[in-house]
Design a protein around this motif. Sequence first.
Motif, PDB file in Angstrom:
ATOM      1  N   VAL A   1      -7.037  19.728  -5.076  1.00 17.22           N
ATOM      2  CA  VAL A   1      -6.556  19.497  -7.196  1.00 17.22           C
ATOM      3  C   VAL A   1      -5.398  18.783  -6.700  1.00 17.22           C
ATOM      4  N   ALA A   2      -4.603  19.593  -6.441  1.00 16.32           N
ATOM      5  CA  ALA A   2      -3.428  18.981  -6.211  1.00 16.32           C
ATOM      6  C   ALA A   2      -2.914  17.611  -4.858  1.00 16.32           C
TER       7      ALA A   2
ATOM      8  N   LEU B   1       3.330  10.431   1.356  1.00 17.16           N
ATOM      9  CA  LEU B   1       3.793  10.968   1.695  1.00 17.16           C
ATOM     10  C   LEU B   1       3.204  11.593   3.132  1.00 17.16           C
ATOM     11  N   LYS B   2       3.736  12.857   3.299  1.00 18.71           N
ATOM     12  CA  LYS B   2       3.385  13.214   4.755  1.00 18.71           C
ATOM     13  C   LYS B   2       2.603  14.748   4.021  1.00 18.71           C
ATOM     14  N   LEU B   3       1.158  14.518   4.935  1.00 15.55           N
ATOM     15  CA  LEU B   3      -0.025  15.634   4.230  1.00 15.55           C
ATOM     16  C   LEU B   3      -0.743  15.827   5.161  1.00 15.55           C
TER      17      LEU B   3
ATOM     18  N   LYS C   1       2.971  18.276   3.850  1.00 16.91           N
ATOM     19  CA  LYS C   1       2.175  19.238   2.976  1.00 16.91           C
ATOM     20  C   LYS C   1       1.245  19.832   2.726  1.00 16.91           C
ATOM     21  N   LEU C   2       1.174  20.871   2.886  1.00 19.28           N
ATOM     22  CA  LEU C   2      -0.452  21.058   2.467  1.00 19.28           C
ATOM     23  C   LEU C   2      -0.785  21.422   0.641  1.00 19.28           C
TER      24      LEU C   2
ATOM     25  N   THR D   1       0.531  -1.096   0.247  1.00 16.22           N
ATOM     26  CA  THR D   1       0.548   0.058  -0.156  1.00 16.22           C
ATOM     27  C   THR D   1       1.254   0.840   0.297  1.00 16.22           C
ATOM     28  N   ALA D   2       0.374   2.559  -0.399  1.00 17.86           N
ATOM     29  CA  ALA D   2       1.097   3.855  -0.684  1.00 17.86           C
ATOM     30  C   ALA D   2       0.714   4.328   0.876  1.00 17.86           C
ATOM     31  N   ILE D   3       1.421   4.500   1.667  1.00 17.22           N
ATOM     32  CA  ILE D   3       1.503   4.990   2.554  1.00 17.22           C
ATOM     33  C   ILE D   3       1.228   6.521   2.719  1.00 17.22           C
ATOM     34  N   ILE D   4       0.262   7.104   3.631  1.00 13.06           N
ATOM     35  CA  ILE D   4       0.045   8.842   3.183  1.00 13.06           C
ATOM     36  C   ILE D   4      -0.396   8.706   4.646  1.00 13.06           C
ATOM     37  N   ALA D   5       0.410   9.846   5.744  1.00  5.36           N
ATOM     38  CA  ALA D   5       0.540  10.596   7.479  1.00  5.36           C
ATOM     39  C   ALA D   5       0.086  11.407   7.125  1.00  5.36           C
TER      40      ALA D   5
END
Length: 160
Positions: free
Chosen positions: A87-88, A124-126, A82-83, A72-76
Amino acid sequence: MQKITIICVGKLKEPFYIDAVAEYSKRLSRHCKLEILELPESRLSDTPSQGEIAQALAAEAATITAKLPKNTAIIAMCIEGKLLSSVALSEKMEQMATAGASSVTFLIGGSVGLHQSLKDQAVLKLSMSPMTFPHHLARIMLLEQVYRSYQIQVGSKYHK
């Protein structure tokens, strides 16, 4: 159909949060296979020491790691992340799907955040905002943004 997993530390208790999750889960069912896993939050004293917080984060990280889907692709979700605009985020999710990520997992920590080891695994850290929100509300905000991402991808008028 892409699989989206949201792993959350802490259980929703308030009916208005539960209703919002149900509504976005229903909406998302047309676009992805959604799974939401609620994991227990470590109990901390009223004024926890840094050591107590570190121990709680490590215990929560072990529980989260055991529940991570394979490949899995992890997004924390984290304040220092990141802001991104809606759309992004939509473009990023579409790029992940195009690159073969059939599974994306978002991590939402408890009241003291996520362990660094989980952040280090993330593609990605979001961050939602530099403002502070209750982590239960962050779950609803994230579900809305994932739904909005799919609406952007299909050219719906939902996103204006």
